[in-house]
Design an enzyme around this catalytic site. Structure first.
Site, short mmCIF file in Angstrom:
data_model
loop_
_atom_site.label_atom_id
_atom_site.label_comp_id
_atom_site.label_asym_id
_atom_site.label_seq_id
_atom_site.Cartn_x
_atom_site.Cartn_y
_atom_site.Cartn_z
N ALA A 137 0.19 -19.11 17.14
CA ALA A 137 -0.61 -19.43 18.33
C ALA A 137 -0.36 -20.84 18.84
O ALA A 137 -1.17 -21.38 19.61
CB ALA A 137 -2.12 -19.21 18.07
N ARG B 167 2.56 -19.18 21.74
CA ARG B 167 3.19 -18.29 20.75
C ARG B 167 2.18 -17.21 20.35
O ARG B 167 0.97 -17.43 20.36
CB ARG B 167 3.59 -19.09 19.52
CG ARG B 167 4.37 -18.26 18.50
CD ARG B 167 4.56 -19.00 17.19
NE ARG B 167 5.29 -18.16 16.24
CZ ARG B 167 5.32 -18.36 14.93
NH1 ARG B 167 4.68 -19.38 14.39
NH2 ARG B 167 6.00 -17.53 14.14
N HIS B 168 2.68 -16.04 20.00
CA HIS B 168 1.81 -14.96 19.51
C HIS B 168 1.02 -15.43 18.28
O HIS B 168 1.35 -16.42 17.63
CB HIS B 168 2.64 -13.73 19.15
CG HIS B 168 3.69 -14.01 18.10
ND1 HIS B 168 3.40 -14.20 16.77
CD2 HIS B 168 5.04 -14.16 18.21
CE1 HIS B 168 4.50 -14.46 16.09
NE2 HIS B 168 5.52 -14.44 16.95
N GLY B 169 0.00 -14.67 17.94
CA GLY B 169 -0.83 -15.00 16.78
C GLY B 169 -0.19 -14.58 15.47
O GLY B 169 0.94 -14.10 15.41
#
Length: 460
Positions: free
Chosen positions: A392, A81-83
């Site tokens: 994340a 996953r994105h931060g």
């Protein structure tokens, strides 16, 4: 949808260690909200792995325990996953509305209320709209370094330079920038300068939920698909949380809606995730309130991305098949004595990318369906997004060659080993056994078939 190749040019940087957060781990850290472990998908990665508060680069290689010393890692797929990001425009509008209500209507002599009214400023602006923050950049830089320490034979400078590490991302800014940050973590670690490394933007894989017509029409755009969520919002547990917030602010109960209660919860969560501060907004909740807010979020994720409807998980068929095709290619190349041409695949997406896939694989499935009426009996549920999907969050699939054709596959979630549901006898089962376990999905689970608008919504 087309896929695109992006170039990333590495430039000289300062010594990497200067960029790390330096957290101090104390039993009762006043800088950490007491309710931080209930922030669902708005939580920090550090709450899932508290040892990182003390040392953001700490890893424990002993968690990877292949059956024998001769086992060698030959492939890693990391779906991440994105931060940490800013709130969405919708959330920011609700935060602004709540802030105005507190400024003009709240009364009391509490220090936290004085701070909100006289010192805290509404610094969120609508144009922030879910973009990656500096903490999100660091989330992925740090993760890249930790994974290179966890898998020192796979994530190497030689393999990066040799094009054996592939990067794929969603087209959203926060994902592209997270991907750039992950790469920067590695290039800064190895002091690589003036090199180019591709990443591919592929929404078919990383935003499959947008492409799945049956999911979009039957669940995403269908209010009845999340009826349990709405019932819980109107139910006694949530109503009590709203009343307690109003009482703490000394305003009429009617002024605090569910959306505004959520805005207050998010203000606490975002201030902590982005700025690492224990915001005065956190004082609007006690632990029981936070558990209710967490359940409301879990209920939404359950019905919109998890086990509530069959199409939620089936929408990820395309990513599921992509994952196993990579594993199969690595296994085949390894068997024939060739070098594995894609040693590492890093795929950066969303919570909405990971959760349907985790659901398809059978992770975090409780015996009891989450509903609006069983909050009290599901306190020990495994389906808890605060643990599963912080910023994340990552699912790692590690393929080992243990000699004589003995291939094994280990799943790791958020840097902690997990076992495939239904394959609990061995923590690292035979790759062939994993394929047999998921045989029906591997032989079916066709994205085009599952996503066409012919079937009515089906519950699991």
């Amino acid at each position: 949808m087309q896929t695109f190749l992006w170039k990333f040019i590495v430039i000289p940087v300062l010594i990497y260690s200067c960029c790390f957060y330096n957290y101090v781990n104390t039993e009762d850290n006043p800088n950490i909200p007491a309710i931080a472990k209930y922030f669902n998908t708005k939580g920090r990665y550090e709450e899932v792995n508290p040892h990182l508060i003390e040392d953001i680069l700490a890893v424990n290689r002993s968690v990877l325990q292949p059956p024998s010393a001769q086992c060698q890692e030959i492939h890693l797929t990391a779906i991440i996953r994105h931060g940490t990001r800013y709130p969405t425009t919708r959330n920011i509008k609700e935060m602004q509305q709540l802030h105005n209500i507190v400024l003009h209507n709240a009364s009391g002599k509490e220090s936290w209320l004085y701070e909100i009214k006289n010192q805290w400023t509404m610094w969120y602006t609508e144009d922030m709209d879910g973009r990656l923050v500096q903490k999100g950049v660091d989330d992925h830089k740090h993760l890249a370094v930790r994974l290179s320490k966890l898998f020192p034979s796979l994530i190497t400078e030689e393999k990066l330079r040799g094009g054996l590490i592939k990067f794929i991302t969603s087209s959203k800014h926060r994902c592209v920038n997270s991907t750039l940050s992950f790469k920067a973590g590695l290039t800064e670690l190895w002091a690589i300068t003036n090199n180019e490394f591709d990443h591919e933007v592929n929404d078919n894989l990383m935003r499959f939920f947008d492409q799945c017509t049956r999911f979009v029409e039957d669940v995403d755009k269908n209010p009845s698909a999340v009826a349990e969520v709405e019932r819980f919002k109107q139910g006694p547990e949530m109503r009590r949380v709203q009343e307690k917030i109003a009482d703490r602010l000394r305003i009429a109960h009617s002024q605090i809606t569910h959306d505004l209660a959520e805005a207050a919860f998010y203000l606490c969560a975002y201030e902590f995730a982005i700025k690492a501060i224990n915001s005065p907004w956190c004082q609007l909740f006690d632990e029981e309130d936070a558990k209710v807010m967490e359940y409301a979020s879990d209920l939404r994720e359950f019905w919109k991305r998890g086990y509530g409807h069959d199409i939620n998980s089936k929408s990820s068929c395309i990513l599921f098949h992509d994952l196993f095709s990579r594993l199969e290619k690595a296994a085949s190349e390894n068997k024939s004595g060739q070098q594995v041409t894609e040693a590492v695949t890093v795929q950066v997406g969303h919570a909405d990318t990971l959760l349907p896939l985790l659901t398809l694989l059978g992770f975090f499935k409780d015996n009891e369906t989450l509903t609006s009426s069983n909050y009290a009996t599901t306190t020990q549920r495994s389906f808890r997004t605060s643990h599963m999907l912080p910023y994340a969050a990552n699912l790692l699939l590690v393929l080992y060659d243990c000699g004589d054709g003995d291939l094994r596959l280990q799943p790791v979630l958020n840097e902690k080993p997990v076992t495939f549901p239904g394959l609990t006898e061995a923590s690292i089962p035979l790759y062939q056994e994993v394929k047999e376990h998921y045989r029906e999905l591997l032989q079916g689970c066709d994205f085009e078939t599952e996503c066409q608008l012919l079937k009515s919504p089906a519950k699991v």
